[in-house]
Structure formats: structure tokens, C-alpha cells
Design a protein around this motif. Structure first.
Motif, PDB file in Angstrom:
ATOM      1  N   LEU A   6      -7.936   3.420  -4.435  1.00 20.89           N
ATOM      2  CA  LEU A   6      -7.103   2.883  -3.360  1.00 20.89           C
ATOM      3  C   LEU A   6      -6.579   3.997  -2.457  1.00 20.89           C
ATOM      4  CD1 LEU A   6      -4.559   0.035  -3.573  1.00 20.89           C
ATOM      5  CD2 LEU A   6      -3.748   2.243  -2.753  1.00 20.89           C
ATOM      6  N   LEU A  33      -8.717  -4.528  -3.724  1.00 24.71           N
ATOM      7  CA  LEU A  33      -8.036  -3.655  -4.681  1.00 24.71           C
ATOM      8  C   LEU A  33      -6.599  -4.091  -4.932  1.00 24.71           C
ATOM      9  CD1 LEU A  33      -9.307  -0.114  -3.600  1.00 24.71           C
ATOM     10  CD2 LEU A  33      -9.935  -1.401  -5.646  1.00 24.71           C
ATOM     11  N   LEU A  34      -6.015  -4.823  -4.006  1.00 26.31           N
ATOM     12  CA  LEU A  34      -4.640  -5.287  -4.173  1.00 26.31           C
ATOM     13  C   LEU A  34      -4.548  -6.591  -4.956  1.00 26.31           C
ATOM     14  CD1 LEU A  34      -3.026  -4.507  -0.699  1.00 26.31           C
ATOM     15  CD2 LEU A  34      -2.544  -3.405  -2.884  1.00 26.31           C
ATOM     16  N   GLU A  59     -11.854  -3.886   1.662  1.00 27.39           N
ATOM     17  CA  GLU A  59     -11.890  -3.274   0.325  1.00 27.39           C
ATOM     18  C   GLU A  59     -10.480  -3.118  -0.244  1.00 27.39           C
ATOM     19  OE1 GLU A  59     -14.238   0.312   0.263  1.00 27.39           O
ATOM     20  OE2 GLU A  59     -15.705  -0.546   1.634  1.00 27.39           O
ATOM     21  N   LEU A  60      -9.530  -2.757   0.601  1.00 25.37           N
ATOM     22  CA  LEU A  60      -8.147  -2.619   0.148  1.00 25.37           C
ATOM     23  C   LEU A  60      -7.579  -3.973  -0.275  1.00 25.37           C
ATOM     24  CD1 LEU A  60      -6.726  -0.108   2.786  1.00 25.37           C
ATOM     25  CD2 LEU A  60      -7.049   0.319   0.342  1.00 25.37           C
ATOM     26  N   LEU A 110       0.831  -1.211   0.000  1.00 23.85           N
ATOM     27  CA  LEU A 110       0.000   0.000   0.000  1.00 23.85           C
ATOM     28  C   LEU A 110       0.863   1.257   0.000  1.00 23.85           C
ATOM     29  CD1 LEU A 110      -2.792  -1.040   2.530  1.00 23.85           C
ATOM     30  CD2 LEU A 110      -3.042  -0.738   0.063  1.00 23.85           C
ATOM     31  N   LEU A 126      -5.409   4.159  -9.519  1.00 24.73           N
ATOM     32  CA  LEU A 126      -4.910   4.251  -8.144  1.00 24.73           C
ATOM     33  C   LEU A 126      -5.791   5.094  -7.240  1.00 24.73           C
ATOM     34  CD1 LEU A 126      -1.085   4.711  -8.828  1.00 24.73           C
ATOM     35  CD2 LEU A 126      -2.220   2.668  -7.942  1.00 24.73           C
TER      36      LEU A 126
END
Length: 366
Positions: free
Chosen positions: A44, A95-96, A91-92, A5, A41
Motif C-alpha cells: 500500500l 488493498l483497503l 489497486e488502493l 490511507l 502495509l
């Protein structure tokens, strides 16, 4: 996860600074790549900023717990902030997950009639209308490059370009064999027929992605055979590009969508390069025998991915399970394909998360 991150947040900062550099505007291709990456991006980074703010609020609320007058309010804030932080982390994590680098590209869409004769050709045009409505709802543009139409209003083949942001991500789930069950208009006894249409979805090759040797391409020009008005049908504007003619590697592309022979030639070469890129990709994946457990289906043409049952007003996607696999046919055929696509994307994310968890467990055991 925190290290990754931090890297992406730093990359976002570099992209923002680059976009503010006047030199970026001088290179349209570089500027397009930067703006595309910025959009990728941004969700994120927005979550990261919200998480930082919540963690600061949480720390402040915890300090107020010692104050009898503020304890109840502080505890309420702590409960809300903690719940939201858990949601943000989930959620992160999504997204990763690995993303498809082709998602941002334009699409070359090919529809071909399969089993079912004239009825299959009619369903080709039904799918084209469905995809056109779906694309318009997504803010995408559809341009038919070639169509072999029949007298009954169907087509044995349609090739179209779909352009716009994340066009491939919107359409990549459509590749495969689509089956339709209905009573054809020409059926006098009311019997239900089953027909098929093959859908190919190719990410459009970008400039320089495929090294196309023009010495291996034969270019023919001829008069357009389709509808398009007097200017199209009375000039040799249509273009046929044949790659390695007469060999097992032969690929033929026809483009006759406009009056300009030059533009038709350019578009035919783009389609040809896209097909070559897809062929190279398929060969590479077959030779490497990559693990495809995290993917939904294989996308191969032999795979029946969906059935359109008109008597029961139901569309069934065979890659899904449970309640998410069935959808109202009249809604889908009207262009409401987004719920089906969302279910497929959600299923893929769940598979990827399971695969990532299994890999972490293996690494921990080792």
C-alpha cells in the motif's frame, strides 16, 4: 479513502521506527508482529509513493502545456500519468478492503474420508500430495501430525500442520466437501464412482489466544501406530489429548509425528486450542447471524465446493462462475492450485467492492 490511507501511511512509519529500535529484537513475538505488519502495509505504501511521484510529474507536465515546443510531449506524459493514477486508485481501493486477521497464521489441515469407502481413503492421500506440492511452491512447510492409514495406501484421516507466512490465506478456500469422480483401481467393470473427502482448515491458535484449562484435558501416551522408524514405534512417544472427555463438548487430538513425547504433547495442545478457537468462532458467528454476503461460500463441511472429474480431466469449483470455474485436473493434482485460489480471491474482492458500493449508496440516500 484519503483519510484512511493517511492513517495507514503513518502507521507504516511507526512500524519502521519500531523495527529500528533494539528493544524490539528483545521480544521475539513483538518483533514477529512488527515485521508481519510491515509486509502487510508495504504494498500500500509503495503505491502511495508512486502516486505522489506521478502527481508531481503530472503537475509539471501541465505547466509545460503552454510551451508550443513541449506541448506534444507534455500531453503524452499527462495521458500516461492519468491512466496510471486511475490504476493505482483502483489497486488502493482493493488493498483497503477488510482483510481476514487469520490470514497470517499457520494452518491445521484435517482431511477425512467421506462417502465412497476405500476409494475415498485413497483420495485423502491424493489431496495430501496435492496440498504438499502446493505448499512447497508457496514456500510453506507441511508436517503430518497424525494419519490413520489403510492397507490399500489410503487413509481415513490425516491431520497436518502447514506453517509459514500467510499459510491460512493460501489454504482457507479449501475447507468444505471435495468430490471425486473416477474409475477406482479396484473396479473391474470400468464404472465411474463418486466419492467425497471432507477438508477442514483451522487457523492455528496463537499463544494466549485461547484460554485452555489443562484441568479439563486428559493426556494419554502410547506407542506410535504409524510409520516412522524403530525409535518412534518402540517408545511411548505418541500423545492423545482429550478435552472434557465423556461430555458433548469432547474434542480428541492425537499427535504422533516425532520421537519426542514432549513435542508431541505441545503440538497436540496447539491443535486442541485451534479446534476450540474454531468452535468458539462458529458459535459466535451463528449467534450474531452476521451478513456473509461478501464472502465466497460458507466454508461449512456440508458444502460441496469442488469436483475432480478424472474422465474429463477437469476440476470444477462450484463457488465460481464462467471460465474461471474449470481447471485442468492433471495440472491441479500436480500442485498448481494457485490459479483456482486466485480466482476465488478475485471473486471475493469483487463481492466486497459491490457490498461497499451498496453501503455507500445507502449512506448517501440517507
Amino acid at each position: 479513502m484519503s483519510g484512511r490511507l493517511s492513517e495507514l501511511a503513518a502507521e507504516f512509519g511507526m512500524v519502521e521506527r519500531a523495527l529500528g529500535d533494539p528493544a524490539a529484537l528483545a521480544d521475539p513475538q513483538a518483533y514477529t508482529r512488527l515485521t508481519r505488519r510491515h509486509r502487510e502495509l508495504l504494498p500500500l505504501v509503495t503505491l502511495l509513493r508512486e502516486r505522489d511521484a506521478l502527481e508531481a510529474d503530472l503537475k509539471g507536465a501541465q505547466e509545460l502545456l503552454s510551451d508550443p515546443d513541449m506541448r506534444e510531449l507534455a500531453q503524452s506524459e499527462i495521458t500516461q500519468a492519468t491512466a496510471r493514477l486511475e490504476q493505482i486508485d483502483a489497486e488502493l481501493e482493493v488493498l483497503l478492503l477488510p482483510t481476514d486477521p487469520d490470514d497470517v497464521k499457520n494452518v491445521i489441515l484435517e482431511l477425512r474420508a467421506g462417502a465412497g469407502g476405500a476409494e475415498s481413503g485413497l483420495f485423502v492421500m491424493d489431496l495430501l500430495r496435492l496440498y504438499t506440492r502446493y505448499a512447497e511452491d508457496k514456500g510453506l512447510r507441511v508436517n503430518v501430525l497424525d494419519a490413520s492409514e489403510s492397507d490399500l495406501g489410503g487413509a481415513s484421516k490425516v491431520v497436518a500442520e502447514i506453517s509459514g507466512e500467510f499459510a491460512f490465506r493460501a489454504f482457507k478456500w479449501e475447507r468444505g466437501v471435495h468430490r471425486v469422480q473416477r474409475v477406482p483401481a479396484t473396479e473391474s467393470q470400468g464404472r465411474i464412482h463418486t466419492s467425497t473427502v471432507t477438508v477442514a482448515v483451522l487457523p492455528e491458535a496463537e499463544h494466549g489466544e485461547v484460554q485452555l484449562d489443562l484441568s479439563e484435558v486428559r493426556i494419554d501416551v502410547f506407542r506410535s501406530q504409524g510409520a516412522g522408524g524403530q525409535g518412534v514405534n518402540t517408545t511411548d512417544s505418541a500423545v492423545r489429548a482429550v478435552y472434557r472427555a465423556g461430555t458433548p463438548d469432547e474434542i480428541m487430538v492425537v499427535c504422533q509425528d516425532g520421537r519426542s513425547q514432549i513435542k508431541n504433547r505441545e503440538k497436540a495442545l496447539v491443535v486442541l486450542a485451534s479446534r476450540l478457537a474454531e468452535r468458539e468462532r462458529a458459535t459466535r458467528e451463528a449467534s450474531e447471524a452476521r451478513d456473509r454476503a461478501a464472502q465466497v461460500g460458507t466454508g461449512e463441511r456440508s458444502e460441496k465446493i469442488r469436483t475432480y472429474n478424472y474422465p474429463q480431466n477437469r476440476v470444477t469449483d462450484h463457488r465460481l462462475e464462467g471460465d474461471s470455474k474449470n481447471h485442468p485436473l492433471d495440472s491441479v493434482m500436480g500442485g498448481a492450485l494457485a490459479p483456482v485460489v486466485a480466482a476465488l480471491a478475485r471473486d471475493e474482492r469483487e463481492r466486497q467492492l459491490l457490498a461497499a458500493s451498496a453501503e455507500e449508496a445507502r449512506d448517501g440516500a440517507a
